[in-house]
Design an enzyme around this catalytic site. Sequence first.
Site, mmCIF file in Angstrom:
data_model
loop_
_atom_site.group_PDB
_atom_site.id
_atom_site.type_symbol
_atom_site.label_atom_id
_atom_site.label_comp_id
_atom_site.label_asym_id
_atom_site.label_seq_id
_atom_site.Cartn_x
_atom_site.Cartn_y
_atom_site.Cartn_z
ATOM 1 N N LYS A 26 0.823 -1.206 0.000
ATOM 2 C CA LYS A 26 0.000 0.000 0.000
ATOM 3 C C LYS A 26 0.860 1.260 0.000
ATOM 4 O O LYS A 26 0.666 2.162 -0.813
ATOM 5 C CB LYS A 26 -0.920 -0.009 1.216
ATOM 6 N N ASP A 60 -5.660 7.896 9.153
ATOM 7 C CA ASP A 60 -5.886 7.282 10.459
ATOM 8 C C ASP A 60 -5.891 8.311 11.577
ATOM 9 O O ASP A 60 -5.149 9.293 11.543
ATOM 10 C CB ASP A 60 -4.775 6.268 10.759
ATOM 11 N N ASP A 113 3.707 0.008 12.123
ATOM 12 C CA ASP A 113 2.447 -0.527 11.605
ATOM 13 C C ASP A 113 2.163 -1.950 12.074
ATOM 14 O O ASP A 113 1.047 -2.441 11.894
ATOM 15 C CB ASP A 113 2.439 -0.483 10.069
ATOM 16 N N MET A 124 5.970 6.675 18.049
ATOM 17 C CA MET A 124 5.686 7.657 16.999
ATOM 18 C C MET A 124 4.336 8.332 17.113
ATOM 19 O O MET A 124 4.186 9.480 16.714
ATOM 20 C CB MET A 124 5.823 6.987 15.622
#
Length: 454
Positions: free
Chosen positions: A22, A126, A338, A360
């Site tokens: 992605k 997000d 992620d 982060m």
Amino acid sequence: MASFIIEGGHTLSGTITPQGAKNEALQVICATLLTSEPVTISNIPNIRDVNNLIQLLRDIGVKVTPSSTPNPAPSTLTFQADSLNLDYLQSDTFVKKCAELRGSVMMIGPLLARMGKAVIAKPGGDKIGRRRLDTHFLGFERLGAHFNPMPERGVYEISAPSSSSHLSSITPYHSTLRGSYMLLDEASVTGTANIIMAAVLARGTTTIYNAACEPYVQQLCHMLNGMGARISGIASNLLTIEGVNTLHGTTHRILPDMIEVGSFIGMAAMVGDGIRIKDVSLRNLGIIPNTFRRMGIKVREEGDDLFIPRMRHYEVQSFIDGSIMTLADAPWPGLTPDLLSVLITVATQARGSVLFHQKMFESRLFFVDKLIDMGAQIILCDPHRAVVVGHDRKLQLRGGRMSSPDIRAGIALLIAALSAKGVSRIDNIEQIDRGYENIEGRLNALGAQIQRMT
């Protein structure tokens, strides 16, 4: 708003192939704006974020067609940005659509380099905490770009020096950006990619220190070099870019999605009865396989495949001095943030305890409340740290109703629901669709029981 209904407790087995990456797709698709010639990209994931970006490019006049090569895959498209709609690029409609799609921020570098101007709105994406764009903008300023706030529209206009008269035509424009040395304030992946795409058409040489060097950025650089750019230092944090006047067309294949590979490893550990993950591009996975091994999970490398056998138990390793295992995210080649959501879910059924440190983003760990409701033993120390005390499969998670707050938490909750006792419902699965292609169909083929409700 769509939902998944998941009947937990079924074991999964078989073979699954990861989709195209992605994050790479969003970058290389935006890079097609840098040339008027055709650029063919293969292994494009059929996911919401990528499809929305492709539609946005169509809206501004980019021709997007299936590849003309013999027997092209459905995931192969050709992009040609030879006739952009300049009026639409300045419209409120365009700005609104950009604000709804975070990936659109990577259009700024190519538009600035090729057109001399771009309009910036606060991007969506997000809800995982602050995701500032300062690195992008400071890099553009080092190349000579100027910012003009437009408070009445809630946007900023960014332009190359004395470029305002060039927006009436694409063909005769030559970038007035100038190469420069810059030390990035953070190794931002999208920031590095954006600056690279602006710098390839700048005059002179640009040096980027503290550049992100993730495989996605490496792939972007290789593609741009294939288009005639001159980028050296690829895979390091020191990039040198010699500006060129024009770029030409090329072909490019997107890597398998490392985040999806990691998600499947976690799923296989939780509910698998022998799962093979095909064609993972092992050399581009970094420390992901070893991170799962530190959780006690067997990850076998077989050619370019990974095989995860049934894990009746898996025990978290301790550090050499016997202290509790700590897993923290870090820029490449460190652990990608992620995957922390998936790793936290996997840890709930491990033997032993793990401290997770998410450095982060301020809000990414808040989804653990949903795992706690399912019976997980997790202590949320603060917005950045959580301790997971594993059940060692002695206490099965229980099904429940929950909502997906972001892409990665969504897939983690789906994995938890697959392992849980009873039926679970996950709402707001549009978040999962943003990053995972036909996930219920692919997992059902392995033995899952997932139903999509609209």
